[in-house]
Scaffold this motif. Sequence first.
Motif, PDB file in Angstrom:
ATOM      1  N   ILE A 179      32.525  48.466  39.521  1.00 43.02           N
ATOM      2  CA  ILE A 179      33.121  47.538  40.151  1.00 43.02           C
ATOM      3  C   ILE A 179      32.480  46.144  40.492  1.00 43.02           C
ATOM      4  N   ILE A 180      32.962  45.203  40.117  1.00 41.35           N
ATOM      5  CA  ILE A 180      32.111  43.938  40.144  1.00 41.35           C
ATOM      6  C   ILE A 180      32.690  42.987  40.942  1.00 41.35           C
ATOM      7  N   TYR A 181      32.004  42.189  42.079  1.00 41.44           N
ATOM      8  CA  TYR A 181      32.693  41.164  42.620  1.00 41.44           C
ATOM      9  C   TYR A 181      31.880  39.821  42.587  1.00 41.44           C
ATOM     10  N   GLY A 182      32.938  38.639  42.445  1.00 44.90           N
ATOM     11  CA  GLY A 182      32.185  37.579  42.071  1.00 44.90           C
ATOM     12  C   GLY A 182      32.593  37.278  40.824  1.00 44.90           C
ATOM     13  N   GLY A 183      32.630  36.218  40.252  1.00 43.47           N
ATOM     14  CA  GLY A 183      32.687  35.495  38.961  1.00 43.47           C
ATOM     15  C   GLY A 183      33.967  34.775  38.458  1.00 43.47           C
ATOM     16  N   ASP A 184      34.981  34.790  39.501  1.00 41.53           N
ATOM     17  CA  ASP A 184      35.993  33.901  39.166  1.00 41.53           C
ATOM     18  C   ASP A 184      36.326  33.987  37.930  1.00 41.53           C
ATOM     19  N   CYS A 185      36.752  32.695  37.053  1.00 40.80           N
ATOM     20  CA  CYS A 185      37.263  32.599  35.793  1.00 40.80           C
ATOM     21  C   CYS A 185      36.120  33.292  34.926  1.00 40.80           C
ATOM     22  N   TYR A 186      35.054  33.462  35.008  1.00 37.91           N
ATOM     23  CA  TYR A 186      34.026  33.961  34.285  1.00 37.91           C
ATOM     24  C   TYR A 186      34.587  35.532  33.852  1.00 37.91           C
ATOM     25  N   ASN A 187      34.918  36.077  34.940  1.00 33.53           N
ATOM     26  CA  ASN A 187      35.305  37.511  34.566  1.00 33.53           C
ATOM     27  C   ASN A 187      36.542  37.614  33.499  1.00 33.53           C
ATOM     28  N   TYR A 188      37.226  36.895  33.540  1.00 28.46           N
ATOM     29  CA  TYR A 188      38.352  36.710  32.240  1.00 28.46           C
ATOM     30  C   TYR A 188      37.957  36.475  31.151  1.00 28.46           C
ATOM     31  N   GLY A 189      36.683  35.678  30.863  1.00 23.91           N
ATOM     32  CA  GLY A 189      36.238  35.524  29.873  1.00 23.91           C
ATOM     33  C   GLY A 189      35.507  36.828  29.096  1.00 23.91           C
ATOM     34  N   LEU A 190      34.995  37.591  30.205  1.00 24.81           N
ATOM     35  CA  LEU A 190      34.147  39.038  29.836  1.00 24.81           C
ATOM     36  C   LEU A 190      35.367  39.900  29.545  1.00 24.81           C
ATOM     37  N   VAL A 191      36.662  39.898  29.961  1.00 28.67           N
ATOM     38  CA  VAL A 191      37.606  40.596  29.532  1.00 28.67           C
ATOM     39  C   VAL A 191      37.893  40.372  28.102  1.00 28.67           C
TER      40      VAL A 191
END
Length: 256
Positions: A179-191
């Motif tokens: 589980i990762i916290y932080g990242g905002d829109c960057y997480n969706y790029g990683l998806v």
Amino acid sequence: MTPADLQLANRLADAAGAAIRPLFRGEWAEERKEDRSFVTEADRAAEAAMRQIIEAERSEDGIIGEEYGTRNEGAGRQWVLDPIDGTTSFIAGRPIFGTLIALLQDGWPVLGVIDQPIAKERWVGRIGEGTTFNGKPAKVRPCKDFSDAVLGTTTPHQFAGDDVDAFMGVAKAVAERKIIYGGDCYNYGLVASGHVDVVIEAGLKIHDFAALVPVVEGAGGTMSDWQGNPLDAGSDGRVIALGDPARLEDVLEAMG
């Protein structure tokens, strides 16, 4: 949506990045808005740069911007701008924020850009076309076992009331140490690039999620609200992003 729209979206991202980079880890002014969120000189400079281009070249299109509001509200085509999604990360000198640019057609996202101007990483998604990452195809990954999924969210503080239980239901269903916290829109790029399996958020506004939809879905994933419905301008800001659409039922079941 036309090839010229794609070219314009990339130019908007270039303009925003040019405004942001000189201020990153530098000296700039910041203040709190009425909703207690932070805004910096970089947020405003980046949105102003993008709006100037749209107003000069697409005067009939609408604009929905986080910092400077709405223009041509009734337009069928609307550019949705979040100059820095993840202002707290920008303030802290963490290069995991992003500029979000979306084009809505009659309220539906048809084009989206996630741009990280410091690392110079850019995801571009278009409805009916494949998502690209720095010009090369981006693809989600399969997730055969939901208990092994990587889950991301910006902060648990965004959840309140029953939303807390819904998020924790998913957190208990996936691998504890993934589980990762932080990242905002960057997480969706990683998806979209196949590194993260699921992102769950609440309290988002149209400028927070419109650009994400074409990026994730163009890479083979799916985005929905917490009932599994497609996202549009009328969505309530509770979103699910999944790299493997087959896991949607697992998420909804875990949310209770």
